[in-house]
Scaffold this motif. Structure first.
Motif, PDB file in Angstrom:
ATOM      1  N   THR A 166      47.443  46.939  46.768  1.00 47.78           N
ATOM      2  CA  THR A 166      45.998  46.992  46.576  1.00 47.78           C
ATOM      3  C   THR A 166      45.514  45.565  46.342  1.00 47.78           C
ATOM      4  N   ILE A 167      44.220  45.407  46.215  1.00 48.65           N
ATOM      5  CA  ILE A 167      43.697  44.072  45.919  1.00 48.65           C
ATOM      6  C   ILE A 167      44.276  43.563  44.608  1.00 48.65           C
ATOM      7  N   GLY A 168      44.358  44.465  43.619  1.00 51.06           N
ATOM      8  CA  GLY A 168      44.901  44.075  42.316  1.00 51.06           C
ATOM      9  C   GLY A 168      46.353  43.646  42.387  1.00 51.06           C
ATOM     10  N   VAL A 170      48.004  42.548  45.034  1.00 47.11           N
ATOM     11  CA  VAL A 170      48.111  41.306  45.808  1.00 47.11           C
ATOM     12  C   VAL A 170      47.739  40.113  44.935  1.00 47.11           C
ATOM     13  N   LEU A 171      46.684  40.254  44.141  1.00 44.84           N
ATOM     14  CA  LEU A 171      46.283  39.176  43.236  1.00 44.84           C
ATOM     15  C   LEU A 171      47.369  38.906  42.199  1.00 44.84           C
TER      16      LEU A 171
END
Length: 226
Positions: A166-168, A170-171
């Motif tokens: 998810t974006i989270g 990946v960050l």
């Protein structure tokens, strides 16, 4: 000329700080504190897990290194010389083995999970020690990569399951990679390692840790973070 010298001094100071902050002897604190926070709800269990981790993965190895330095068996806690690393590796592995036994025989509820984390550290350190017989691989890089992979593995909504992309997530990966690369740069700046040594250490440890987590963590042992 004076400004260049001041800049160089400042860079070295920053590199020393980063190297000390992410010392392999301190990283187990992050692993056991985060894993116990994710897995445990009983404060006693959290205290017990962190006590075992701190004792066998931080304090005992540190005291051994201090004693070896006093006896002039090593020149620094970082053990810069490859040929003087063998005994610290042996003593460190013995202390980790003690931690493994402690997790198995003390009343730790999820002893299997913490024992697996111990085994990952023991296995990675053993491989590092064998490589060190011929080539000075970066222990800072290996420890950082091992820690980052474990922390990422435990960071998802379902504990003990690899997080979905998810974006989270990946960050989180980008943040962990940034920290690892920063540590690697500091080791190269301090002239403890070459680029090849820090790169090999991080890649090797990341692959080994990911494989071991995937193979050793039982599929049925899933805990929802509440």
């Amino acid at each position: 000329m004076m400004q260049t010298k001041q800049h160089s001094t400042r860079v070295l100071r920053q590199a020393r700080f980063i190297s000390a902050l992410f010392n392999p002897l301190l990283l187990p604190v992050a692993v056991f504190s985060y894993s116990s926070w994710r897995l445990e709800s009983d404060p006693w269990q959290i205290l017990l897990v962190n006590g075992i981790g701190l004792t066998f993965f931080v304090l005992i190895p540190f005291m051994i290194l201090v004693r070896m330095k006093r006896n002039k068996q090593i020149t620094s806690i970082d053990v810069k010389e490859r040929t003087t690393r063998n005994l610290p590796f042996v003593y460190g592995l013995m202390s980790m083995g003690g931690g493994l036994l402690a997790f198995q025989y003390l009343p730790v509820e999820r002893s299997l999970i913490y024992s697996i984390l111990c085994m990952i550290s023991i296995n990675n350190t053993t491989i590092a020690a064998l490589i060190n017989l011929r080539w000075k691989i970066s222990i800072h890089s290996m420890a950082m990569a091992t820690t980052c992979v474990v922390l990422y593995f435990l960071s998802g909504p379902l504990v003990l399951v690899w997080p979905e992309f998810t974006i989270g997530s990946v960050l989180t990966i980008l943040l962990l990679i940034t920290i690892t690369v920063t540590v690697q740069i500091s080791r190269v700046i301090l002239d403890f390692h070459t680029v090849a040594q820090v790169t090999a250490g991080a890649i090797l440890a990341a692959i080994l840790t990911a494989i071991q987590l995937s193979l050793l963590i039982p599929d049925t042992t899933i805990y929802m973070k509440v």
